[in-house]
Design an enzyme around this catalytic site. Structure first.
Site, PDB file in Angstrom:
ATOM      1  N   ASP A 208      17.394  -7.792  16.070  1.00  0.00           N
ATOM      2  CA  ASP A 208      16.569  -6.598  15.855  1.00  0.00           C
ATOM      3  C   ASP A 208      15.946  -6.670  14.473  1.00  0.00           C
ATOM      4  O   ASP A 208      16.210  -7.592  13.703  1.00  0.00           O
ATOM      5  CB  ASP A 208      17.428  -5.337  15.977  1.00  0.00           C
ATOM      6  N   ASP A 210      16.492  -4.402  12.079  1.00  0.00           N
ATOM      7  CA  ASP A 210      17.207  -3.405  11.287  1.00  0.00           C
ATOM      8  C   ASP A 210      16.471  -2.078  11.457  1.00  0.00           C
ATOM      9  O   ASP A 210      16.147  -1.702  12.582  1.00  0.00           O
ATOM     10  CB  ASP A 210      17.320  -3.855   9.822  1.00  0.00           C
TER      11      ASP A 210
END
Length: 289
Positions: A208, A210
């Site tokens: 991802d 973050d």
């Protein structure tokens, strides 16, 4: 010297397929029980040990991972090379979910974990200027090439305590520091591997962005798990390719990882605590006798 590869699997990587004569082995250490039993066997003719960092079923928080016991147990089983796999968030636009990063630096922001095997009557200071083995890291990068994944050679890992993900302000702060990825488990693991004189490589699986990226929402666990599933297959393919690249025999490490304690122990021999020396039998027996 006989090579034995140790693998620490992170989130999403809980076993290795294809091991011959595979068996889960209980290992006792002076530092308590490791995260789980250790899966031992051979892969491509090379002995291998696999330890799920969070335990099978993912039962340990990052702070609860018994890092010292894990490294001691793998060293006690005779591992010479250690490859760690971990899930991370990206702090860079060009490190996208699904990418793999062969790390070369760390910034440690953890605060609640024992970070050394030494102390209590035996003091040592090892160098962490270059915290991974360049030769082993290169082998990991080469083993990733056939997978078709985007592979970044080099990257700085920001280790946070967790278990919560970072705030948006923290995420942007870490980006301003020049960090590339963020996670919760590479430290103190890398520190302890150096103290145990193990060649150590760390491969991060990006799941991802973050929470800093305006085009992506805050970290969503369901999204992370979906990307983890894809990344786990890439990591397992990398592990499967390492025996052919590394070979069954091992020369002294060109980076000096296997001699990290040569000039590190500061405590005079007659002042070393006997109980501490007994705990250090596996990780530092070469220099402490």
């Amino acid at each position: 010297m006989q090579r034995k590869i140790g693998v620490i699997g992170g989130s999403g990587v809980y076993q290795i397929e294809g091991l011959q004569d595979a068996a889960w082995t209980v290992v006792e250490t002076p530092w308590g029980a490791p995260s789980d039993e250790i899966l031992t066997g051979t892969l491509g003719g090379v002995p291998m040990c696999f330890l799920p960092r969070h335990g099978r079923g993912h039962v340990h928080l990052p702070t609860e991972v018994p890092f010292r016991a894990n490294i001691d147990a793998l060293k006690r089983l005779g591992c010479t090379d250690l490859i760690a796999v971990s899930a991370v968030g990206s702090l860079r636009e060009d490190f996208a979910p699904g990418d793999m990063v062969v790390l070369d630096q760390f910034i440690d922001r953890t605060c609640a974990r024992p970070a050394s095997f030494f102390g209590e009557g035996c003091v040592a200071h090892v160098s962490l200027a270059d915290p991974v083995c360049a030769a082993l890291s290169e082998a990991c990068a080469r083993a990733l090439q056939p997978t078709g994944a985007t592979v970044h050679r080099g990257g700085t890992y920001l280790a946070i305590e967790g278990p919560q993900f970072s705030t948006r302000a923290e995420s942007n702060l870490y980006r301003s520091w020049g960090c590339d990825v963020i996670g919760m488990t590479a430290m103190p693991e890398a520190r302890l591997a150096r103290e145990a004189e193990l060649c150590y490589a760390s491969v991060a699986m990006v799941t991802d962005y973050d929470c800093w990226h305006e085009g992506h929402g805050a970290v969503d666990v369901a999204q992370v798990i979906a990307v983890l599933t894809r990344n786990a297959g890439t990591a397992k393919a990398m592990i499967a390719g390492l025996p052919d690249l590394l070979g069954a025999t091992r020369a002294p490490c060109p980076c000096g990882c296997d001699r990290a304690l040569d000039h590190a122990v500061m405590t005079a021999p007659d002042r070393r605590d006997r109980a501490t020396l007994a705990r250090l039998d596996a990780v530092a027996g070469r220099v402490l006798g």
